[in-house]
Design a protein around this motif. Structure first.
Motif, PDB file in Angstrom:
ATOM      1  N   SER A  99      19.898  52.574  41.735  1.00  0.00           N
ATOM      2  CA  SER A  99      21.167  53.172  41.324  1.00  0.00           C
ATOM      3  C   SER A  99      21.116  53.721  39.908  1.00  0.00           C
ATOM      4  O   SER A  99      21.553  54.847  39.653  1.00  0.00           O
ATOM      5  N   SER A 103      21.367  57.750  39.023  1.00  0.00           N
ATOM      6  CA  SER A 103      22.534  58.295  38.331  1.00  0.00           C
ATOM      7  C   SER A 103      22.176  59.031  37.050  1.00  0.00           C
ATOM      8  O   SER A 103      22.820  60.027  36.698  1.00  0.00           O
ATOM      9  N   TYR A 104      21.128  58.585  36.341  1.00  0.00           N
ATOM     10  CA  TYR A 104      20.896  59.106  34.997  1.00  0.00           C
ATOM     11  C   TYR A 104      19.555  59.802  34.797  1.00  0.00           C
ATOM     12  O   TYR A 104      19.425  60.621  33.901  1.00  0.00           O
ATOM     13  N   LEU A 223      27.792  48.508  42.835  1.00  0.00           N
ATOM     14  CA  LEU A 223      28.391  49.726  42.304  1.00  0.00           C
ATOM     15  C   LEU A 223      28.245  49.750  40.781  1.00  0.00           C
ATOM     16  O   LEU A 223      28.894  48.972  40.072  1.00  0.00           O
ATOM     17  N   LEU A 224      27.417  50.642  40.272  1.00  0.00           N
ATOM     18  CA  LEU A 224      27.208  50.744  38.830  1.00  0.00           C
ATOM     19  C   LEU A 224      28.494  51.108  38.076  1.00  0.00           C
ATOM     20  O   LEU A 224      28.759  50.514  37.018  1.00  0.00           O
ATOM     21  N   PRO A 225      29.314  52.058  38.553  1.00  0.00           N
ATOM     22  CA  PRO A 225      30.561  52.353  37.826  1.00  0.00           C
ATOM     23  C   PRO A 225      31.464  51.131  37.663  1.00  0.00           C
ATOM     24  O   PRO A 225      32.112  50.973  36.631  1.00  0.00           O
ATOM     25  N   MET A 226      31.490  50.253  38.669  1.00  0.00           N
ATOM     26  CA  MET A 226      32.309  49.053  38.561  1.00  0.00           C
ATOM     27  C   MET A 226      31.760  48.116  37.483  1.00  0.00           C
ATOM     28  O   MET A 226      32.523  47.532  36.694  1.00  0.00           O
ATOM     29  N   LEU A 228      30.105  48.965  34.821  1.00  0.00           N
ATOM     30  CA  LEU A 228      30.414  49.557  33.520  1.00  0.00           C
ATOM     31  C   LEU A 228      31.881  49.364  33.152  1.00  0.00           C
ATOM     32  O   LEU A 228      32.204  49.057  31.992  1.00  0.00           O
ATOM     33  N   ASN A 229      32.787  49.516  34.102  1.00  0.00           N
ATOM     34  CA  ASN A 229      34.210  49.336  33.811  1.00  0.00           C
ATOM     35  C   ASN A 229      34.533  47.894  33.450  1.00  0.00           C
ATOM     36  O   ASN A 229      35.358  47.625  32.567  1.00  0.00           O
ATOM     37  N   ARG A 232      33.278  47.456  29.896  1.00  0.00           N
ATOM     38  CA  ARG A 232      34.142  48.153  28.931  1.00  0.00           C
ATOM     39  C   ARG A 232      35.403  47.353  28.613  1.00  0.00           C
ATOM     40  O   ARG A 232      35.888  47.349  27.489  1.00  0.00           O
ATOM     41  N   VAL A 244      21.113  53.882  30.485  1.00  0.00           N
ATOM     42  CA  VAL A 244      22.500  53.917  30.946  1.00  0.00           C
ATOM     43  C   VAL A 244      23.444  54.037  29.761  1.00  0.00           C
ATOM     44  O   VAL A 244      24.399  54.823  29.773  1.00  0.00           O
ATOM     45  N   GLU A 248      26.764  56.697  28.656  1.00  0.00           N
ATOM     46  CA  GLU A 248      28.084  56.144  28.939  1.00  0.00           C
ATOM     47  C   GLU A 248      28.803  55.766  27.646  1.00  0.00           C
ATOM     48  O   GLU A 248      28.222  55.127  26.766  1.00  0.00           O
TER      49      GLU A 248
END
Length: 290
Positions: A99, A103-104, A223-226, A228-229, A232, A244, A248
């Protein structure tokens, strides 16, 4: 035992239902039933347990299945090789990537390769390290990007790049000003991690075993976005590839006191056939990473 029977056998084993398997094979159900019975008669073995709801493999069927898949893979490889001798290309690269890299790191590579070879189809599958290795061995992928650690004997690899694994925290986290963090302190915090099967999680489990530490994993996801959130918002911290944090906002990297560098490689089946498209992509990726 012929190729057609093996194809029918593998399809039925994977689907577990005569009606659905016959539909996928585009044949009548009685024709499939007769072909399977002929295969069992020629082997003098029962390959399936039959009941009204689900068809399952017998022990003998389970033994045959990997051999049947290998035969079909090798036949497909032979057809590709012969087609290329006539000046044709397979026209598709099936690539598996983790993942974070998907993504990057790989989008620009994929677009650059596509611009050079506009007629080739690129299929990228994101997945965990274990699933990518398995899909390569099963012939579902041509190439896969994996961590060059505990690589199955059936796979060959070439080094692509080295990347650092770092602790990742929110900008307002108390650890944010720190220049480094030790493993004991890191694993004592609430953590958000990929599920088991991802190389990120394999790293975590390996360090915990070697340091005899017990991680406090509060969240698990693929889930990578989860991830990161959650970081954060300071609900937990994580460990990710440093690349990453370069892309971000709202998260910061903290190197471990004992730096962690991962050897990232491209892999393929040793006994598989790499088409001209596969080989061109492999060389293009190596050139980009060089």
């Amino acid at each position: 035992m012929d190729i057609r029977q093996l194809k029918y056998f593998v399809t039925l084993a994977e689907i577990g239902n005569f009606t659905a398997a016959a539909k996928q094979l585009n044949i009548a159900q009685p024709a499939l039933s007769i072909a399977i019975k002929k295969l069992e008669a020629s082997l003098e073995l029962d390959l399936f347990h039959r009941n009204e709801r689900k068809i399952t493999l017998t022990h003998e069927g389970e033994v045959l299945l990997p051999h049947a898949r290998l035969v079909l893979q090798q036949l497909n490889d032979a057809e590709i090789a012969m087609a290329e001798l006539r000046g044709l290309e397979k026209g598709e690269v099936r690539l598996g990537v983790p993942s974070m890299l998907g993504s990057y790191f790989f989008p620009e590579i994929l677009m650059g390769f596509k611009s050079q070879y506009p007629n080739l189809k690129l299929t990228m599958v994101e997945g965990g390290a274990q699933s990518i290795r398995k899909m390569l061995i099963d012939g579902e992928l041509d190439l896969g990007v994996i961590i060059n650690h505990n690589v199955p004997e059936a796979l060959a690899t070439e080094h692509l790049l080295t990347s650092q694994m770092v602790a990742v925290v929110g900008e307002d986290h108390p650890f944010a000003p720190q220049a480094s963090i030790d493993f004991k302190t890191f694993f004592a915090q609430e953590l958000v991690m990929f599920k088991k099967g991802y190389f990120h999680r394999e790293f975590i489990d390996r360090v915990c075993d070697s340091q005899q530490l017990q991680p406090r994993i509060s969240f698990e996801t693929n889930l990578l976005p989860m991830i990161l959130n959650i970081v954060r918002r300071d609900f937990a911290i994580s460990a990710l590839l440093e690349m990453v944090t370069e892309h971000e906002h709202g998260v910061l990297p903290i190197p471990f006191e004992e730096p962690v560098y991962l050897d990232i490689a491209i892999a393929w089946r040793k006994q598989g056939y790499l088409s001209l498209a596969d080989r061109a992509f492999k060389e293009y990726v190596k050139k980009c990473c060089g």
